[in-house]
Design a protein around this motif. Structure first.
Motif, PDB file in Angstrom:
ATOM      1  N   PRO A 240       4.854  -8.594  33.076  1.00 51.89           N
ATOM      2  CA  PRO A 240       3.799  -8.358  32.079  1.00 51.89           C
ATOM      3  C   PRO A 240       2.558  -7.727  32.694  1.00 51.89           C
ATOM      4  CG  PRO A 240       3.843 -10.659  32.693  1.00 51.89           C
ATOM      5  CD  PRO A 240       5.021 -10.022  33.383  1.00 51.89           C
ATOM      6  N   GLN A 241       1.765  -7.034  31.874  1.00 50.82           N
ATOM      7  CA  GLN A 241       0.537  -6.433  32.370  1.00 50.82           C
ATOM      8  C   GLN A 241      -0.497  -7.495  32.715  1.00 50.82           C
ATOM      9  OE1 GLN A 241      -1.007  -2.806  30.835  1.00 50.82           O
ATOM     10  NE2 GLN A 241       0.894  -2.229  29.803  1.00 50.82           N
ATOM     11  N   PHE A 242      -0.439  -8.633  32.018  1.00 47.98           N
ATOM     12  CA  PHE A 242      -1.293  -9.772  32.359  1.00 47.98           C
ATOM     13  C   PHE A 242      -0.396 -11.001  32.469  1.00 47.98           C
ATOM     14  CE2 PHE A 242      -4.237  -6.815  30.418  1.00 47.98           C
ATOM     15  CZ  PHE A 242      -5.324  -6.853  31.284  1.00 47.98           C
ATOM     16  N   LEU A 243      -0.185 -11.426  33.690  1.00 47.19           N
ATOM     17  CA  LEU A 243       0.692 -12.567  33.960  1.00 47.19           C
ATOM     18  C   LEU A 243      -0.157 -13.833  34.093  1.00 47.19           C
ATOM     19  CD1 LEU A 243       3.484 -13.757  34.727  1.00 47.19           C
ATOM     20  CD2 LEU A 243       2.953 -13.142  37.106  1.00 47.19           C
ATOM     21  N   LYS A 244       0.099 -14.807  33.235  1.00 45.81           N
ATOM     22  CA  LYS A 244      -0.610 -16.079  33.283  1.00 45.81           C
ATOM     23  C   LYS A 244       0.341 -17.160  33.784  1.00 45.81           C
ATOM     24  CE  LYS A 244      -3.731 -14.890  29.473  1.00 45.81           C
ATOM     25  NZ  LYS A 244      -4.208 -15.262  28.110  1.00 45.81           N
ATOM     26  N   LEU A 245      -0.098 -17.882  34.826  1.00 43.52           N
ATOM     27  CA  LEU A 245       0.737 -18.896  35.456  1.00 43.52           C
ATOM     28  C   LEU A 245      -0.038 -20.199  35.655  1.00 43.52           C
ATOM     29  CD1 LEU A 245       2.419 -16.783  38.304  1.00 43.52           C
ATOM     30  CD2 LEU A 245       3.433 -17.410  36.106  1.00 43.52           C
ATOM     31  N   LYS A 246       0.714 -21.285  35.669  1.00 42.36           N
ATOM     32  CA  LYS A 246       0.177 -22.602  36.013  1.00 42.36           C
ATOM     33  C   LYS A 246       1.220 -23.326  36.841  1.00 42.36           C
ATOM     34  CE  LYS A 246      -2.298 -23.158  31.583  1.00 42.36           C
ATOM     35  NZ  LYS A 246      -2.430 -24.026  30.372  1.00 42.36           N
TER      36      LYS A 246
END
Length: 459
Positions: A260-266
């Motif tokens: 993805p163009q903006f990868l969000k992770l936790k």
């Protein structure tokens, strides 16, 4: 036909259609072929019919390479624009070999247009302007997107004109002697019986750990991934994609890759690798969980091996005439609680929770099931009347392809490339890796070493 047979035919010149079931090694043969041709200073153009497939081997879509775009121009207008574009003309004239992967998803009208453009651009009446053409794919998989009757590439005038050598790979490298392999084989041969359906139904309603769900629609996938990430209370880390080079090509490349163009992770997020890095121990489809962050980078524990990997940025490049004109950089990950069946094509998964209850196209069930390495990795959420359907036209085609391929291999010495040489010696001389030789000829490491000693220069 073995991988070695197919490689020999491809290296021998002429147009080739490389086909066979998922897991038979089509991509591996292409990688070896491209490596050899580049060493021979040939200009090889790697394309695919979808951005997803193209990104798996650092290629481009065939529409992008041809300059076809997605506009509503008439064929006459489009042809005029392309033939007046000097950059495109130079691109077409410099190509020696054109590879199109996932050919099942290219319609016949587009194929004929590509043929016409290349003939005119290269001032040649030869098919595709005299470029060697390699098509790869499996027509049992997803067909061209169409609101009307499906117009497959093999129905086009160009397909007949290409006079392909058919290379039908028959050695399975994914599901071997497995119940799932039996089901998939039955689907391909048009003999799906009650016992196969019962085996699938037996995998419904089973409890499982948190594994990737394969869905039919994008909206469902996005909702599941967003919801699952929001439930985790840990700190969120965001990684924007970095684009460089020509803006148009970089944006196209960004739309092609699965990252993805903006990868969000936790910490705790389920993720999937979307690129291949054999040295680090992951390939496209490898699953894991984020277990920590170190130096700003996520640490991912792989599901199967429990190996922990500090994930670094991966670079996808768009190369034109051996010059990198655009590239993008991103962590090769995406959230993996859910993914569409369409985007899963080309992946190899240990386990998956598959929902086929809203199937709407030929091949959806086949593609989803064939992503798995084994029957025990299948967890089925639902089926509908379209789930296991394959286009009847493909059965007749498949029989013809198998027969044509068999006729090309009356013995293990199949063409001029191998003529006068033992197959092992020919492969060694071609420059392919020893790993490829082992797999294609079914040799153990010990056997290969023994044969290599027999083929010393002073033999």
């Amino acid at each position: 036909m073995t991988q070695a047979n197919a490689l020999g035919l491809m290296l021998g010149g002429g147009n080739v259609f490389l086909t066979g079931p998922p897991g038979s090694g089509k991509s591996y043969v292409i990688e070896q072929f491209v490596s050899i041709m580049k060493n021979r200073s040939k200009t090889v153009v790697l394309t695919a019919t979808t951005g997803i497939a193209a990104s798996l081997f650092s290629g481009v879509t065939i529409h992008s390479w041809m300059g076809l775009g997605v506009g509503d121009m008439s064929q006459k207008q489009l042809l005029g624009d392309i033939l007046n574009n000097h950059i495109l003309i130079q691109r077409f004239r410099s190509a020696d070999i054109l590879i199109i992967d996932e050919i099942s998803m290219l319609d016949g009208e587009s194929l004929d247009l590509i043929n016409l453009i290349l003939k005119k651009a290269r001032s040649s009446e030869l098919v595709f302007g005299g470029i060697q053409v390699i098509f790869a794919g499996d027509f049992f998989q997803l067909p061209p997107v169409s609101k009307e009757k499906i117009n497959y590439a093999f129905n086009s005038r160009s397909w007949s004109e290409l006079s392909f050598k058919i290379c039908y790979l028959t050695v399975q490298h994914r599901q071997i002697n497995d119940q799932l392999y039996q089901i998939l084989s039955a689907m391909r041969e048009g003999r799906l019986e009650r016992v196969h359906l019962q085996a699938l139904i037996a995998r419904q309603g089973l409890e499982h750990k948190d594994i990737t769900r394969l869905m039919t629609h994008n909206k469902e996938v996005d909702e599941i991934n967003s919801q699952r990430l929001s439930l985790i209370k840990n700190k969120e880390h965001c990684y924007p994609m970095v684009l460089s080079g020509r803006k148009l090509e970089a944006n196209r490349l960004a739309s092609m890759v699965l990252a993805p163009q903006f990868l969000k992770l936790k910490v705790g997020a389920a993720v999937m690798f979307v690129a291949n890095n054999f040295s680090q121990g992951f390939v496209n489809g490898t699953q894991g969980h984020v277990v920590a962050f170190r130096g700003g980078k996520p640490i991912v524990e792989l599901e199967k091996s429990k190996t922990k990997i500090k994930v670094q940025e991966y670079t996808w490049k768009y190369t034109l005439n051996r010059e990198v004109i655009a590239e993008i950089s991103q962590l090769p990950l995406r959230l993996a609680w859910a993914i569409t069946i369409h985007k899963s094509q080309g992946m190899s998964l240990d386990e998956a929770d598959i929902d086929l209850s809203r199937s709407f196209a030929y091949g959806m069930g086949y593609v989803a099931l064939s992503r798995l390495k084994s029957y025990q990795g299948l967890y089925l959420r639902g089926l509908n009347s379209r789930s296991l359907q394959l286009d009847k036209r493909i059965y007749e085609l498949d029989y013809k392809l198998r027969r044509a391929s068999e006729l090309l291999v009356p013995s293990r010495l199949v063409n001029n490339y191998f003529k006068g040489l033992g197959e092992l010696k020919a492969l060694i001389n071609s420059g392919v890796s020893q790993e490829f030789i082992k797999i294609s000829l079914g040799l153990s490491t010990k056997q290969l070493k023994t044969y290599l000693r027999m083929l010393k220069p002073n033999e």
